[in-house]
Design an enzyme around this catalytic site. Structure first.
Site, PDB file in Angstrom:
ATOM      1  N   ASN A   1     -56.826  -4.188 -29.113  1.00 27.40           N
ATOM      2  CA  ASN A   1     -57.356  -3.100 -29.928  1.00 27.40           C
ATOM      3  C   ASN A   1     -56.807  -3.190 -31.343  1.00 27.40           C
ATOM      4  O   ASN A   1     -55.627  -3.486 -31.542  1.00 27.40           O
ATOM      5  CB  ASN A   1     -56.987  -1.744 -29.326  1.00 27.40           C
ATOM      6  CG  ASN A   1     -57.582  -1.558 -27.944  1.00 27.40           C
ATOM      7  OD1 ASN A   1     -58.631  -2.129 -27.628  1.00 27.40           O
ATOM      8  ND2 ASN A   1     -56.929  -0.761 -27.114  1.00 27.40           N
TER       9      ASN A   1
ATOM     10  N   ASP B   1     -40.455  -2.722  -5.646  1.00 29.88           N
ATOM     11  CA  ASP B   1     -40.706  -2.325  -4.266  1.00 29.88           C
ATOM     12  C   ASP B   1     -42.198  -2.447  -3.982  1.00 29.88           C
ATOM     13  O   ASP B   1     -42.965  -2.926  -4.820  1.00 29.88           O
ATOM     14  CB  ASP B   1     -40.213  -0.901  -4.008  1.00 29.88           C
ATOM     15  CG  ASP B   1     -40.815   0.123  -4.956  1.00 29.88           C
ATOM     16  OD1 ASP B   1     -42.002  -0.041  -5.325  1.00 29.88           O
ATOM     17  OD2 ASP B   1     -40.127   1.084  -5.344  1.00 29.88           O
TER      18      ASP B   1
ATOM     19  N   ASN C   1     -71.757   6.580  -3.143  1.00 31.82           N
ATOM     20  CA  ASN C   1     -71.118   7.381  -2.091  1.00 31.82           C
ATOM     21  C   ASN C   1     -71.198   8.879  -2.384  1.00 31.82           C
ATOM     22  O   ASN C   1     -70.559   9.674  -1.706  1.00 31.82           O
ATOM     23  CB  ASN C   1     -69.649   6.962  -1.916  1.00 31.82           C
ATOM     24  CG  ASN C   1     -68.817   7.226  -3.175  1.00 31.82           C
ATOM     25  OD1 ASN C   1     -69.366   7.435  -4.257  1.00 31.82           O
ATOM     26  ND2 ASN C   1     -67.502   7.195  -3.028  1.00 31.82           N
TER      27      ASN C   1
ATOM     28  N   ILE D   1     -67.820   8.335  -9.855  1.00 26.76           N
ATOM     29  CA  ILE D   1     -68.404   7.298 -10.698  1.00 26.76           C
ATOM     30  C   ILE D   1     -68.832   6.096  -9.866  1.00 26.76           C
ATOM     31  O   ILE D   1     -68.474   5.958  -8.695  1.00 26.76           O
ATOM     32  CB  ILE D   1     -67.412   6.844 -11.784  1.00 26.76           C
ATOM     33  CG1 ILE D   1     -66.161   6.218 -11.148  1.00 26.76           C
ATOM     34  CG2 ILE D   1     -67.042   7.987 -12.708  1.00 26.76           C
ATOM     35  CD1 ILE D   1     -65.210   5.584 -12.154  1.00 26.76           C
TER      36      ILE D   1
ATOM     37  N   VAL E   1     -58.846 -18.127 -19.846  1.00 27.82           N
ATOM     38  CA  VAL E   1     -58.961 -16.687 -19.629  1.00 27.82           C
ATOM     39  C   VAL E   1     -60.227 -16.190 -20.320  1.00 27.82           C
ATOM     40  O   VAL E   1     -60.536 -16.594 -21.437  1.00 27.82           O
ATOM     41  CB  VAL E   1     -57.735 -15.946 -20.188  1.00 27.82           C
ATOM     42  CG1 VAL E   1     -57.899 -14.438 -20.064  1.00 27.82           C
ATOM     43  CG2 VAL E   1     -56.474 -16.406 -19.473  1.00 27.82           C
TER      44      VAL E   1
ATOM     45  N   ASP F   1     -51.396  -3.966 -13.909  1.00 27.80           N
ATOM     46  CA  ASP F   1     -51.409  -2.881 -14.879  1.00 27.80           C
ATOM     47  C   ASP F   1     -50.226  -1.949 -14.616  1.00 27.80           C
ATOM     48  O   ASP F   1     -49.149  -2.414 -14.216  1.00 27.80           O
ATOM     49  CB  ASP F   1     -52.749  -2.129 -14.760  1.00 27.80           C
ATOM     50  CG  ASP F   1     -53.216  -1.545 -16.071  1.00 27.80           C
ATOM     51  OD1 ASP F   1     -52.581  -0.588 -16.537  1.00 27.80           O
ATOM     52  OD2 ASP F   1     -54.219  -2.038 -16.632  1.00 27.80           O
TER      53      ASP F   1
ATOM     54  N   SER G   1     -59.286  -2.261 -23.095  1.00 29.30           N
ATOM     55  CA  SER G   1     -58.748  -2.106 -21.738  1.00 29.30           C
ATOM     56  C   SER G   1     -59.831  -1.707 -20.748  1.00 29.30           C
ATOM     57  O   SER G   1     -59.772  -2.047 -19.565  1.00 29.30           O
ATOM     58  CB  SER G   1     -57.655  -1.032 -21.716  1.00 29.30           C
ATOM     59  OG  SER G   1     -56.415  -1.555 -22.089  1.00 29.30           O
TER      60      SER G   1
ATOM     61  N   HIS H   1     -53.083   4.607 -16.564  1.00 32.95           N
ATOM     62  CA  HIS H   1     -53.928   3.553 -17.124  1.00 32.95           C
ATOM     63  C   HIS H   1     -54.496   2.648 -16.038  1.00 32.95           C
ATOM     64  O   HIS H   1     -55.698   2.359 -16.010  1.00 32.95           O
ATOM     65  CB  HIS H   1     -53.112   2.736 -18.133  1.00 32.95           C
ATOM     66  CG  HIS H   1     -53.896   1.752 -18.927  1.00 32.95           C
ATOM     67  ND1 HIS H   1     -54.057   0.444 -18.533  1.00 32.95           N
ATOM     68  CD2 HIS H   1     -54.548   1.871 -20.104  1.00 32.95           C
ATOM     69  CE1 HIS H   1     -54.776  -0.205 -19.441  1.00 32.95           C
ATOM     70  NE2 HIS H   1     -55.087   0.643 -20.413  1.00 32.95           N
TER      71      HIS H   1
END
Length: 824
Positions: free
Chosen positions: A281, A180, A203, A207, A300, A157, A347, A189
């Site tokens: 979308n 790098d 935790n 979320i 996929v 991403d 997404s 995103h």
């Protein structure tokens, strides 16, 4: 599912292929089963369970327990057939030894302990802001599947930035934009996607992530504007596959397939990596609806988006590349600045599915990527049109069913249609008497509404469609209007407005019958009914008077005054012929069966296994052992399994619905995958079979299907009626095919040696006593009987139809695997 099995005993006989004969308890020393404590479970030390047949009367159960001094303190467990028995220091093995010889006792089992399951304590989850996780039953999946250290989700991403809810689990990644090893997120995103997929869960912070505490491998391929080249995406996929990713999430895409990204996806699949991608979308104002890649690449898992109620949302791009859907509206993710933000898009649906894939890999670490992908789809909850469709794919993600924490849910009841249903095809169009205005709905999602109207001569026609207002979030109607002749010629189409805007078409007509089609450009139901109005007005006519001189000649009295009656055209000859398909994909046509093409260049290890004609007989599908579907002639391509089958499982056959707009694919394990308008009516994938399923065929109505296993076991679904089987019988050769007879009452089975078994169908003959050059590999109904084909292409007919030829004298280079009839 309609079945003719009327007793549990009969069902067991059918599934296990054994003859069930009641045995008196005094005839043999029956030893009840001793059930161990499942791994990871706990059992009550003070009680145990004795299981009787559920139909055993309570007085008989009590008598058995009293006879063995086990009745004191015993308590029936409702109507389950179980009785809770105090242990009094006895082991289950000891109790079982007392009950040897009691035929009514089926097993002695541990009384397992259950614990209250505390949900995640993350504030956004606890407050209900992540209620969408409950929709896809992720909390239930967490109870049994926790990502292990070897499971890593690659987030390919815009990078992933530091965040307290991701702390300690973000591995060293790579930046293909900056070239790098610092894949920090300049856009935000990728960080949001990472949190949705795998934020730390339970935790007390922020979320709950779908994959709870899985490792995150950040790979940056998108720049600060959210764009990236196909080459960078391809490099990112390959790098992730080489650096420990077991699941890859691609919340990115674009139009146009092929190129390096396709090769990189195949590279990852070949290295046993599950690849999940957003389906794309749809902008309500953009009139472009094409496949989005990499979601549309074979293998996929393409993910569409729903709202929190599991309804598809207007922005979710739809088509055959959608494999499964998940919530994508109001999804809360981590931000690069350290906070949290809700967002909308496929997404954010994709990482929920990627997280679920990680849970499946954790629960089944030996499964291949194809098995994981198939599991996500086969356990999804059906929605929308029956069977697999372009809007929901296989259905809404169900993480709990995918990891076997809970049973697969029944398909959600489709949204109720209107009073004109069924009218989703031109042949079903109701007649509207104009002028008229009627209300109707787009339901279920993705349907078409057809109407028929009769236009008088010399008429000006105006047809309008007014959609409901965009009053409900995520649900909109953007109408598309088309007018057709009965012959199938498009008169005109209108799709100029956007969501909530009307479409109108006006034209002058000389009269006749016309069809009107109304569809929604968006995949949604909309917030209410739309209206379709048909109005007529008489065209003005101008009469021009001219002066002419006419000479009339009176014919002689003997001249003929009438024409001879027209000669009726001869009745159309009904077609008669058949196709064969070879293991290499070659198609051979005989008689009136027309050749429309064949798969070419099948990869190593890929073999054709079946050919299915369309109802018109002007096309056919060929399916491979990996579930790849090749469509020819008028056969529509509606999707395929594309290799997403479990280890040791192979596709064996394909059957079409009566409309030709859907088909089922069947596997050796009795799994059924539905496409188009084919409803999923059930399968045998969760039952241990004595032999692999080798063939399937629809019922004559197309509203059901049969499956036949190599041991002669028959499984019926929908309106397919069970008439008997060879399960449990000693066979000279495995059964290959099942064929319903001409009236649909019974059926025939054929074995590989040419032996025929008839069940309420007339026996026409067999090859059982003839030495064959090659084993029989398929059979098909033909005329009033059947024909069978051998692996050498030899045809054997037992019917009133003419023999149309064979390959027996000139065997093909690759074995014949199936035969299909072409007859009206």
């Amino acid at each position: 599912m309609k079945r003719t099995i009327t007793s549990v005993g009969a069902l067991i006989a059918l599934l296990l292929g054994v003859l069930v004969v009641p045995t008196p308890s005094s005839a043999v020393a029956v030893a009840p089963a001793l059930v161990p404590v499942p791994k990871g479970a706990e059992a009550d030390a003070d009680t145990m369970l004795v299981r009787f047949d559920v139909a055993t009367p309570s007085r008989e159960r009590d008598a058995v327990l009293r006879r063995h001094e086990l009745s004191a303190g015993a308590r029936p467990v409702g109507a389950t057939g179980y009785v809770e028995v105090p242990s009094h220091g006895r082991t289950r093995a000891a109790v079982r030894s007392r009950l040897v010889g009691e035929a009514l006792v089926k097993a002695v089992e541990p009384n397992l302990l259950r614990h209250a399951m505390a949900g995640a304590n993350d504030p956004y989850y606890a407050s209900g802001s992540q209620a969408y996780l409950d929709l896809v039953r992720l909390p239930e999946a967490w109870d049994v599947a926790t990502p292990i250290a070897t499971q890593t989700i690659a987030i390919i991403d815009s990078g992933v930035s530091d965040h307290e809810d991701l702390s300690g689990r973000v591995l060293g990644g790579w930046d293909f934009v900056g070239k790098d090893d610092d894949p920090s997120d300049e856009l935000g995103h990728g960080t949001r996607v990472a949190g949705i997929a795998a934020a730390s869960t339970d935790n007390g912070i922020g979320i709950a992530g779908a994959a709870r505490n899985a490792n995150i491998l950040p790979v940056r391929v998108l720049d600060a504007s959210g764009s990236g080249t196909d080459s960078d995406v391809a490099l990112g996929i390959q790098w992730a596959a080489d650096h420990g990713a077991t699941v890859i999430n691609l919340s990115l895409g674009g139009y146009g397939g092929g190129g390096p990204s396709q090769q990189a996806v195949q590279y990852a699949l070949d290295r046993n990596v599950v690849v999940v991608a957003a389906a794309g979308n749809l902008d309500k104002d953009t009139r472009y609806k094409e496949p989005v890649y990499p979601a549309a690449y074979a293998g996929v898992v393409g993910v569409g988006a729903t709202d929190g109620a599991g309804r598809i949302v207007y922005f979710s791009l739809f088509g055959p590349w959608v494999d499964v859907v998940a919530p994508g509206a109001g999804i809360v993710g981590t931000t690069k600045g350290g906070g949290y933000v809700a967002g909308n898009g496929t997404s954010f649906a994709s990482p929920l599915v990627a997280g679920a894939a990680t849970l499946v890999r954790s629960a089944q670490p030996l499964w291949s990527q194809a098995e994981v992908a198939a599991q996500l789809q086969s356990t999804a909850r059906g929605a929308g049109l029956p069977g697999r469709d372009d809007v929901y794919g296989a259905g809404v993600l169900d993480a709990a069913a995918a990891v076997y924490a809970l049973p697969v849910q029944a398909p959600r009841a489709p949204a109720a249609g209107d009073g004109f249903e069924p009218n989703d095809t031109a042949s079903q169009a109701p007649t509207l008497t104009a002028p008229t205005s009627v209300s109707a709905t787009i339901a279920p999602e993705g349907e078409s509404d057809w109407y028929r109207t009769s236009i008088p001569p010399a008429t000006h026609v105006t047809i309008s469609v007014v959609p409901p207002p965009d009053g409900e979030l995520w649900q909109s109607v953007d109408p598309m209007l088309s007018v057709w002749t009965l012959a199938g010629t498009l008169v005109a189409s209108r799709d100029t407005g956007g969501s909530g805007q009307s479409e109108t078409y006006s034209f002058d007509s000389s009269g006749g019958e016309f069809l009107v089609d109304v569809e929604n450009f968006l995949p949604t139901l909309g917030s209410g009914p739309y209206s379709v109005t048909i109005a007529f007005s008489k065209l003005a006519t101008t009469v021009t008077t001219t002066t002419t001189t006419t000479t009339t000649t009176t014919p002689p009295a003997t001249s003929p005054t009438t024409s001879p009656p027209p000669v009726a055209p001869p009745p159309a000859r009904k077609r008669s012929g058949y196709w064969m398909v070879g293991r290499d994909g070659a198609v051979y046509a005989f008689g009136d069966a027309a050749y429309h093409g064949a798969p070419s260049g099948l990869a190593r290890g890929v073999e054709a296994v079946d050919l299915e004609p369309t109802p018109s007989l002007d096309g056919y599908w060929v399916v491979t052992n990996l579930g790849q579907v090749h469509a020819f002639g008028d056969a529509p391509y509606l999707g395929g399994v594309d290799g997403a089958v479990a280890f040791g499982e192979a596709v064996t056959s394909i059957s079409a619905t009566a409309t030709g707009r859907g088909y089922w694919i069947f596997t050796t394990k009795g799994r059924v995958i539905a496409f188009g308008d084919a409803p999923h009516l059930g399968d045998m994938s969760r039952v241990r079979l004595n032999g692999p399923v080798l063939d399937s065929i629809p019922s004559l109505s197309g509203d059901g299907y049969y499956m036949v296993a190599s041991d002669g076991g028959i499984f019926t679904f929908g309106d397919a009626v069970f008439r008997g089987s060879m399960g449990g019988s000693q066979l000279n050769a495995p059964v290959q095919s099942l064929v319903p007879d001409a009236d649909g009452v019974g059926y025939w089975l054929v074995a590989s040696d040419g032996g025929i078994f008839s069940f309420e169908a007339p026996f026409r003959g067999s090859m059982g006593d003839v030495r064959l050059n090659g084993p029989i590999t398929g059979m098909v109904r033909y005329g009033n009987g059947y024909l069978m084909v051998g692996t050498d292409g030899g045809i054997f007919t037992f019917t009133d139809k003419e023999f149309a030829g064979s390959l027996g004298a000139n065997p093909p280079p690759s074995s014949i695997v199936a035969v299909a009839a072409a007859e009206d």
